[in-house]
Design a protein around this motif. Structure first.
Motif, PDB file in Angstrom:
ATOM      1  N   GLN A 285       0.827  -1.144   0.033  1.00 40.21           N
ATOM      2  CA  GLN A 285      -0.075   0.099  -0.045  1.00 40.21           C
ATOM      3  C   GLN A 285       0.821   1.103  -0.154  1.00 40.21           C
ATOM      4  OE1 GLN A 285      -2.601   0.953   3.254  1.00 40.21           O
ATOM      5  NE2 GLN A 285      -4.444   0.640   1.944  1.00 40.21           N
ATOM      6  N   ALA A 286       2.118   1.220   0.944  1.00 37.13           N
ATOM      7  CA  ALA A 286       2.913   2.289   0.779  1.00 37.13           C
ATOM      8  C   ALA A 286       3.536   2.746  -0.644  1.00 37.13           C
ATOM      9  CB  ALA A 286       3.893   2.130   1.894  1.00 37.13           C
ATOM     10  N   TYR A 287       3.981   1.775  -1.200  1.00 38.62           N
ATOM     11  CA  TYR A 287       4.455   1.709  -2.547  1.00 38.62           C
ATOM     12  C   TYR A 287       3.344   2.310  -3.399  1.00 38.62           C
ATOM     13  CZ  TYR A 287       9.068  -0.542  -1.637  1.00 38.62           C
ATOM     14  OH  TYR A 287      10.251  -1.102  -1.374  1.00 38.62           O
ATOM     15  N   LYS A 288       2.085   1.905  -3.403  1.00 41.23           N
ATOM     16  CA  LYS A 288       0.911   2.235  -4.008  1.00 41.23           C
ATOM     17  C   LYS A 288       0.998   3.809  -4.000  1.00 41.23           C
ATOM     18  CE  LYS A 288      -3.607   1.685  -5.232  1.00 41.23           C
ATOM     19  NZ  LYS A 288      -5.009   1.122  -4.516  1.00 41.23           N
ATOM     20  N   GLU A 289       0.901   4.312  -2.678  1.00 43.43           N
ATOM     21  CA  GLU A 289       0.700   5.605  -2.467  1.00 43.43           C
ATOM     22  C   GLU A 289       1.980   6.413  -2.803  1.00 43.43           C
ATOM     23  OE1 GLU A 289       0.337   6.615   1.901  1.00 43.43           O
ATOM     24  OE2 GLU A 289      -1.463   5.198   1.911  1.00 43.43           O
ATOM     25  N   MET A 290       3.061   5.863  -3.140  1.00 39.48           N
ATOM     26  CA  MET A 290       4.242   6.524  -3.653  1.00 39.48           C
ATOM     27  C   MET A 290       4.233   6.494  -5.142  1.00 39.48           C
ATOM     28  SD  MET A 290       6.896   4.734  -1.135  1.00 39.48           S
ATOM     29  CE  MET A 290       8.326   5.394  -1.951  1.00 39.48           C
ATOM     30  N   GLY A 291       3.220   5.865  -5.662  1.00 39.44           N
ATOM     31  CA  GLY A 291       3.397   5.555  -7.332  1.00 39.44           C
ATOM     32  C   GLY A 291       4.191   4.595  -7.762  1.00 39.44           C
ATOM     33  N   GLU A 292       4.754   3.825  -7.132  1.00 36.06           N
ATOM     34  CA  GLU A 292       5.618   2.834  -7.307  1.00 36.06           C
ATOM     35  C   GLU A 292       4.895   1.558  -7.729  1.00 36.06           C
ATOM     36  OE1 GLU A 292       9.014   2.769  -7.557  1.00 36.06           O
ATOM     37  OE2 GLU A 292       9.936   4.055  -6.163  1.00 36.06           O
ATOM     38  N   THR A 293       4.043   1.665  -8.899  1.00 38.10           N
ATOM     39  CA  THR A 293       3.187   0.423  -9.014  1.00 38.10           C
ATOM     40  C   THR A 293       3.681  -0.864  -9.150  1.00 38.10           C
ATOM     41  OG1 THR A 293       3.117   1.209 -11.421  1.00 38.10           O
ATOM     42  CG2 THR A 293       1.214   2.193 -10.033  1.00 38.10           C
ATOM     43  N   ARG A 294       4.824  -1.138  -9.882  1.00 38.66           N
ATOM     44  CA  ARG A 294       5.511  -2.292  -9.909  1.00 38.66           C
ATOM     45  C   ARG A 294       5.925  -2.950  -8.811  1.00 38.66           C
ATOM     46  NH1 ARG A 294      10.620  -3.539 -10.859  1.00 38.66           N
ATOM     47  NH2 ARG A 294      11.261  -1.459 -10.876  1.00 38.66           N
ATOM     48  N   LYS A 295       6.400  -2.093  -7.784  1.00 38.38           N
ATOM     49  CA  LYS A 295       6.713  -2.773  -6.351  1.00 38.38           C
ATOM     50  C   LYS A 295       5.429  -3.049  -5.645  1.00 38.38           C
ATOM     51  CE  LYS A 295      11.230  -0.558  -5.931  1.00 38.38           C
ATOM     52  NZ  LYS A 295      12.000   0.562  -5.311  1.00 38.38           N
ATOM     53  N   ALA A 296       4.570  -2.094  -5.708  1.00 40.05           N
ATOM     54  CA  ALA A 296       3.162  -2.235  -5.055  1.00 40.05           C
ATOM     55  C   ALA A 296       2.580  -3.691  -5.342  1.00 40.05           C
ATOM     56  CB  ALA A 296       2.225  -1.133  -5.296  1.00 40.05           C
ATOM     57  N   LYS A 297       2.803  -3.946  -6.865  1.00 36.57           N
ATOM     58  CA  LYS A 297       2.084  -5.051  -7.378  1.00 36.57           C
ATOM     59  C   LYS A 297       2.894  -6.215  -6.850  1.00 36.57           C
ATOM     60  CE  LYS A 297       0.139  -5.998 -12.050  1.00 36.57           C
ATOM     61  NZ  LYS A 297       0.185  -5.765 -13.603  1.00 36.57           N
ATOM     62  N   GLN A 298       4.061  -6.230  -6.942  1.00 37.89           N
ATOM     63  CA  GLN A 298       4.832  -7.397  -6.327  1.00 37.89           C
ATOM     64  C   GLN A 298       4.458  -7.948  -4.853  1.00 37.89           C
ATOM     65  OE1 GLN A 298       8.823  -6.521  -6.791  1.00 37.89           O
ATOM     66  NE2 GLN A 298       8.983  -6.957  -9.000  1.00 37.89           N
ATOM     67  N   ALA A 299       4.192  -6.470  -4.003  1.00 36.66           N
ATOM     68  CA  ALA A 299       3.905  -6.752  -2.572  1.00 36.66           C
ATOM     69  C   ALA A 299       2.724  -7.531  -2.358  1.00 36.66           C
ATOM     70  CB  ALA A 299       4.159  -5.609  -1.793  1.00 36.66           C
ATOM     71  N   PHE A 300       1.653  -6.832  -3.115  1.00 32.23           N
ATOM     72  CA  PHE A 300       0.254  -7.560  -3.292  1.00 32.23           C
ATOM     73  C   PHE A 300       0.038  -8.806  -3.604  1.00 32.23           C
ATOM     74  CE2 PHE A 300      -1.051  -2.659  -3.627  1.00 32.23           C
ATOM     75  CZ  PHE A 300      -1.397  -2.658  -2.329  1.00 32.23           C
ATOM     76  N   GLU A 301       0.768  -9.146  -4.628  1.00 33.55           N
ATOM     77  CA  GLU A 301       0.726 -10.410  -4.984  1.00 33.55           C
ATOM     78  C   GLU A 301       1.434 -11.341  -4.169  1.00 33.55           C
ATOM     79  OE1 GLU A 301       0.310  -9.621 -10.047  1.00 33.55           O
ATOM     80  OE2 GLU A 301       2.355 -10.077  -9.235  1.00 33.55           O
ATOM     81  N   SER A 302       2.473 -10.972  -3.761  1.00 38.43           N
ATOM     82  CA  SER A 302       3.137 -11.971  -2.610  1.00 38.43           C
ATOM     83  C   SER A 302       2.078 -12.284  -1.464  1.00 38.43           C
ATOM     84  CB  SER A 302       4.610 -11.240  -2.047  1.00 38.43           C
ATOM     85  OG  SER A 302       4.583 -11.492  -0.831  1.00 38.43           O
ATOM     86  N   VAL A 303       1.383 -11.128  -1.033  1.00 37.22           N
ATOM     87  CA  VAL A 303       0.517 -11.432   0.049  1.00 37.22           C
ATOM     88  C   VAL A 303      -0.604 -12.325  -0.329  1.00 37.22           C
ATOM     89  CG1 VAL A 303      -1.286 -10.353   1.599  1.00 37.22           C
ATOM     90  CG2 VAL A 303       0.938  -9.172   0.961  1.00 37.22           C
ATOM     91  N   LEU A 304      -1.091 -12.122  -1.732  1.00 38.15           N
ATOM     92  CA  LEU A 304      -2.292 -12.877  -2.129  1.00 38.15           C
ATOM     93  C   LEU A 304      -1.676 -14.184  -2.444  1.00 38.15           C
ATOM     94  CD1 LEU A 304      -5.206 -12.167  -3.019  1.00 38.15           C
ATOM     95  CD2 LEU A 304      -4.232 -11.855  -5.466  1.00 38.15           C
ATOM     96  N   GLY A 305      -0.598 -14.626  -2.755  1.00 37.36           N
ATOM     97  CA  GLY A 305       0.045 -15.850  -3.196  1.00 37.36           C
ATOM     98  C   GLY A 305       0.350 -16.695  -1.622  1.00 37.36           C
ATOM     99  N   GLU A 306       0.790 -16.002  -0.684  1.00 38.98           N
ATOM    100  CA  GLU A 306       1.294 -16.740   0.611  1.00 38.98           C
ATOM    101  C   GLU A 306       0.239 -16.785   1.590  1.00 38.98           C
ATOM    102  OE1 GLU A 306       4.792 -14.859   1.776  1.00 38.98           O
ATOM    103  OE2 GLU A 306       5.748 -14.863  -0.235  1.00 38.98           O
ATOM    104  N   HIS A 307      -0.890 -15.980   1.614  1.00 33.77           N
ATOM    105  CA  HIS A 307      -1.911 -16.018   2.407  1.00 33.77           C
ATOM    106  C   HIS A 307      -3.343 -15.638   1.979  1.00 33.77           C
ATOM    107  CE1 HIS A 307       1.405 -15.587   5.464  1.00 33.77           C
ATOM    108  NE2 HIS A 307       1.812 -14.639   4.486  1.00 33.77           N
TER     109      HIS A 307
END
Lengths: 499, 585
Positions: free
Chosen positions: B171-193
């Motif tokens: 979410q912090a990456y998304k707020e900063m406009g770092e969409t690629r990193k945000a996507k990675q982080a969200f996908e990791s959460v979605l995949g792991e939990h």
């Protein structure tokens, strides 16, 4: 002009040859001033000498004309035209050297208009003269034909008058039977206007393809400026015991100690990026300088406070604070001109301000997109005075980068930390809110938007804001310029490695 | 022993919630209730220390309930609260108090204090998480990620806060406009939990990110995941429901009608499914009909939806409730056809409703409203005339005349009602006066308002204000000021009075009134000061005007009026020294 000219006195041949030679040199100087992007001292000196020398030569020719030839003669018109061109360009050269862009622009526009009419007059004269010559030739041919017809001969029957397509001849078939002269004049005017326009575009636009931007060579580290505090103890002696007492003992350390703290900003490193020597950038060149380029756009007031201190002050401050080489003057470029910068020699940053509309054509939007994404440029937007401009700017960026959303830039972002730590966002007036917005592509900020008229804090009077605010504004400006150049340098380095 | 707190015997009558609360409190006190179900009356001996502990637990529970997208991710689970020592709980509550009060700086310091003092506590990952959230609020996203959220993951990988931290990084990456990193982080959460609430939030954010890059395929995949795969807990329910609606709208638009209904059926029961289908299908119909190339698809979708609704008509009953339900279902069909702009079918549907269920006011009103929306006012009035409630029918007729700008007819219609419905004379007088005002017949409106003011003492203030504004609109500024003066809604009445004085070119009085607003209404002070500047300008006092504008910049640098004053000084007077300046602190 249509009358046969009286025999005019001829100037000495040597003066004509000298003027022709000088004219060639003048054209060279003019071309170099217009198109050569590098600024070398010797080149500027040569240009100045040639341009300045045109003035006495022009005066000499005017004096000669007044003494030797009648007022309305071809020679005097030639001298007037030559004088006009050289004096006009001399004025432009001086104004641009003195960094008076508004006056220079005005003079350039007025001069171009004047030049158009002078050229038109010469065109009319030349066509009229050519038409008369052909008319005379035709009359001579007809009288000869009449004489031949008068002779009793088997060859008396001459062929009919030949159909001509010579555009200089008013009898050309396409000018028609009626109002042939008028049609010729209209055609001439149209053709001349078109050619003038093409020449103008060539000089103003095509010339720009050689415009380049080079950063200063050098190196440095992308890290925060070191802040040091000097501590000086001032001990004020205080006697609490009787100094005349017979008993001698050591006075306890209960003297008043005042600490005088002086905060000093120390350049503990070189402000720049890369491994080169001196403050600069690894992707820069020896002749390169940091320049401050304003972006011209239609629809609003791109030139708000342009040339009266703000931009220049910021550029000077940047030079002082970073010790990098900076240009002496600020400049402006149209969006179309951004296209003419080559890929690795483009401006790292352009500044865009105003308070009214921003009107960009689709092609300009494409140019801006290409500048930001392909040429790795950056826009420094500054709201110069209205919430309307805020909407205009955000709308413009939505067109330029439809797949990028603006976000609030964190206070601990690189752009707010290096070289100066900006603990808060300073503004002069909150025209577009209180948050700096950023458009980020692949982690890089391609646009930094300041909502509160930072440019006004850079002016000579700082708009009357508190010293800590305008100092912060200078620091923020330094950070943004430095960030853009550092990112550009990184990109140049990576491209070199790829090659 | 004096001074030693004594245990108190308390008899509690416990409702269900009270019993649950008591069980929680007792567990927190280290005591277990003897039975699984507490008796209706429960006698416990409460020691003051235990009471305090229990209170702290409850306070902690309440404190951690913060609103926001991820309201439960930033809360400490109950079992963790009870594992805290008393001192830890105390410190955490102090930090939570400041967090709750949005005093981020102090909250940050208090969480940091907790981490320094109780590094090994079970509350430490929570404190670290909240410290990071404070950093986010202080707009230091980079610090929050690198020194906060990442620390939670690195030092306490098995704690529940680690999953939350992983989500917050995205979410912090998304707020900063770092969409690629945000996507990675969200996908990791979605995949792991995938079953965690954080995964639901991550999927919602991923949907949003696909809006940016226009990846429709991925968006549909995430909607499907949210609709069909995610567990619907109390917290995640609303996100899954929204996703199902979005998915259905998308599928309606792209011709997968049955799948769309299926998506809605995951959220809504059979009884409310028709309402939802009709509600969701309307926008896609309008979008398709708005696109010239897809108009045929739009018409087909409308027909399909209407047919589906007809096939799902509730059985015709005899009771009022059953009939009402059936009628409501018919309205849905009419609404879908109205969305498709099919006037004939809408009219047919309403006629069918009227035939089936008789000429009730409700279908007549709906039909008439639809007719009005297609500018068929005369036909609408014919329907209103069929109302059983003649007064309401007449009221609607009058209103339709007002909408058409036929004020005389509107007044006549209201007067008919006035004669019929004497009990509510005030209501009709008010409507008549409003109609006169719309018609710019100010004397008539004033006369009616005067009468209302005299007769209806209960709403005297309201009529006084209406009178004053009508006098103002009529250009009778003196009378308007007189009536505004009697109103009590400061500073609105003062600003209106000042405006009237300005209209009369009595600038001195206007400035005095604006001055009183500056002194008496801090929220309107910046605006009033700006008005003083404009009034001085109108009065020709340029210097005083400049001073007033500069005062706005200087005294209220954060207000938007400072921006206006600054721009005005620069544009009108070419004054660069506008004063002011501020920071976002």
């Amino acid at each position: 002009m249509s009358q046969p000219e009286p025999t005019a006195p001829q100037p000495p041949r040597w003066s004509l040859a000298l003027t022709a030679l000088f004219s060639a040199a003048w054209v060279l100087a003019w071309g170099s001033w217009l198109w050569v992007p590098w600024e070398r001292t010797w080149l500027v000196a040569a240009q100045a000498t040639v341009f300045a020398a045109a003035l006495p030569i022009a005066i000499a020719w005017v004096v000669w004309c007044r003494r030797q030839v009648p007022f309305a003669s071809r020679a005097s018109y030639l001298v007037v035209t030559w004088t006009y061109a050289t004096v006009w360009q001399l004025g432009l050269f001086l104004l641009s050297r003195l960094a008076w862009p508004t006056a220079a622009t005005l003079l350039a526009r007025l001069g171009t208009a004047g030049f158009f009419f002078i050229g038109l007059a010469w065109t009319v004269w030349a066509i009229d003269r050519a038409g008369q010559r052909r008319q005379r030739a035709r009359q001579l041919a007809r009288s000869a034909q009449l004489q031949l017809e008068a002779l009793p001969s088997r060859h008396a029957a001459m062929p009919a008058e030949a159909r001509t397509s010579d555009p200089l001849d008013p009898q050309a078939w396409y000018y028609g039977q009626h109002n042939a002269k008028l049609n010729q004049s209209i055609t001439a005017l149209g053709t001349y206007s078109l050619l003038f326009l093409l020449a103008f575009l060539f000089v103003s636009q095509v010339g720009g393809c050689r415009d380049i931007y080079e950063m200063p060579a050098g190196g440095g580290q992308q890290k925060q400026l070191a802040q040091t505090v000097k501590v000086q103890k001032i001990i004020k002696k205080k006697f609490v015991v009787n100094p005349f007492s017979a008993i001698s003992f050591k006075v306890p350390p209960i003297d008043e100690v005042k600490l005088q703290l002086t905060e000093v900003t120390e350049h503990a490193y070189t402000v720049g990026y890369g491994a080169g020597a001196g403050a600069g950038f690894a992707g820069g060149t020896k002749q390169g300088k940091v320049r401050f380029i304003r972006l011209e756009y239609a629809g609003g007031d791109w030139d708000q406070d342009f040339g009266i201190g703000a931009d220049v002050n910021m550029l000077i401050e940047y030079g002082i604070r970073t010790t990098q080489k900076v240009e002496q003057r600020t400049e402006s470029r149209t969006v179309a001109q951004l296209k003419s910068f080559p890929a690795e020699k483009s401006p790292a940053l352009v500044y865009l301000t105003g308070q009214r509309n921003i009107s960009l054509s689709d092609s300009e939007v494409k140019i801006l997109r290409s500048y930001l994404l392909e040429k790795h440029g950056m826009i420094f937007g500054d709201n110069g005075g209205s919430s309307h401009f805020h909407n205009q700017f955000v709308g413009m960026m939505r067109r330029v980068l439809p797949n990028v959303r603006p976000t609030r830039i964190p206070l601990d972002d690189t752009i707010h930390r290096i070289p100066y730590q900006i603990p808060f966002l300073p503004y002069v007036a909150p025209h577009g809110g209180k948050d700096a917005l950023g458009w980020r592509v692949d982690g890089r900020l391609v646009c930094y938007y300041h909502p509160g008229d930072i440019g006004d804090a850079w002016t000579d009077d700082h708009s009357g804001v508190a010293p800590e605010i305008y100092e912060s504004c200078y620091q923020l400006g330094t950070n943004v310029i430095f960030y853009a150049h550092t990112e550009y340098s990184k990109w140049l380095e990576s491209r070199k490695q790829q090659k | 022993m004096a001074g030693v707190p004594q245990a108190t015997k308390v008899e509690l009558a416990t409702p269900r919630v009270g019993r649950w609360l008591m069980r929680t409190m007792l567990r927190a006190c280290g005591r277990r209730p003897a039975q699984a179900n507490l008796p209706q009356r429960w006698t416990v001996q409460l020691h003051p220390r235990n009471v305090m502990t229990a209170c702290l637990v409850v306070a902690g529970l309440l404190a951690s309930a913060t609103p926001g997208l991820s309201s439960t991710l930033d809360e400490l689970p109950l079992d963790r609260w009870k594992e805290l020592r008393e001192v830890e709980r105390y410190q955490l509550n102090v930090a939570e108090k400041y967090y709750r009060e949005k005093n981020w700086k102090v909250g940050l310091a208090e969480y940091e204090k907790f981490l320094t003092l109780y590094e090994r506590s079970v509350g430490a990952p929570y404190a670290q998480l909240k410290w990071s959230l404070c950093q986010i609020q202080l707009r230091k996203q980079n610090t929050a990620i690198k020194e906060g959220f990442q620390s939670v993951i690195d030092y306490w990988p098995d704690s529940p806060q680690a999953i939350a931290a992983a989500y917050y990084i995205g979410q912090a990456y998304k707020e900063m406009g770092e969409t690629r990193k945000a996507k990675q982080a969200f996908e990791s959460v979605l995949g792991e939990h995938p079953q965690h609430f954080a995964a639901t939030l991550a999927a919602v954010d991923l949907v949003d990110l696909t809006m940016i890059d226009g990846d429709i395929k991925a968006r549909v995949a995430f909607w499907k995941q949210l609709t069909f795969d995610m567990p619907r807990t109390k917290e995640s329910k609303r996100y899954c429901e929204t996703a199902s609606r979005s998915l259905a709208a998308h599928q309606f638009e792209f011709g997968v009608f049955d799948d769309a209904v299926g998506a809605l059926a995951t959220t809504y029961a059979e009884t409310s499914l028709a309402v939802q289908v009709a509600g969701v299908v309307r926008d896609p119909i309008k979008r398709l009909l708005g696109d010239e190339k897809r108009q045929v698809q739009g018409e087909q979708l409308a027909d399909r939806a209407a047919a589906w609704l007809r096939s799902h008509l509730p059985p015709a009953g005899t009771t009022d409730a059953e009939q009402q339900a059936a009628r409501q279902h018919w309205y849905l069909i009419a609404d879908v056809q109205a969305a498709a702009g099919n006037a004939e079918k809408v009219a047919e549907t309403y006629e069918e409703i009227l035939q089936k269920y008789g000429t009730a006011d409700e279908p007549l009103g709906r039909y008439a409203n639809w007719l009005k929306s297609t500018s068929k006012y005369d036909e609408a009035r014919q329907q209103y005339a069929r109302f059983k409630d003649r007064i309401e029918g007449q009221n609607q007729i009058a209103y339709s005349f007002r909408q058409q700008g036929n004020y005389e007819a509107a007044v006549a219609a209201y007067q008919t009602n006035l004669a019929r419905d004497v009990e509510h004379a005030v209501r009709w007088h008010e409507q008549i006066a409003a109609t006169y005002r719309s018609a710019r017949n100010y004397p008539a409106a004033i006369a009616v308002y005067e009468q209302l003011w005299k007769t209806d003492a209960k709403d005297a203030e309201k009529w006084l204000w209406a009178l004053a504004t009508t006098y103002r609109d009529a250009g009778k500024y003196k009378e308007a000021i007189g009536h505004y003066r009697q109103c009590n809604n400061f500073p609105n009445n003062y600003s209106e009075m000042a405006a009237c004085h300005r209209a009369m070119k009595d600038y001195k009085e206007a400035i005095i009134l604006y001055g009183q607003i500056v002194g008496g209404a801090p929220n309107s002070a910046a605006w009033a000061m700006l008005q003083i500047g404009h009034t001085q300008e109108q009065a020709g006092n340029k210097e005083l005007a400049i001073k007033a504008f500069q005062q706005v910049c200087k005294s209220y640098p954060r207000a938007s009026y400072a921006s206006q004053a600054h721009a005005h000084l620069q544009n009108k007077y070419k004054i660069t020294v506008t004063l002011g300046g501020g920071t976002d602190k």
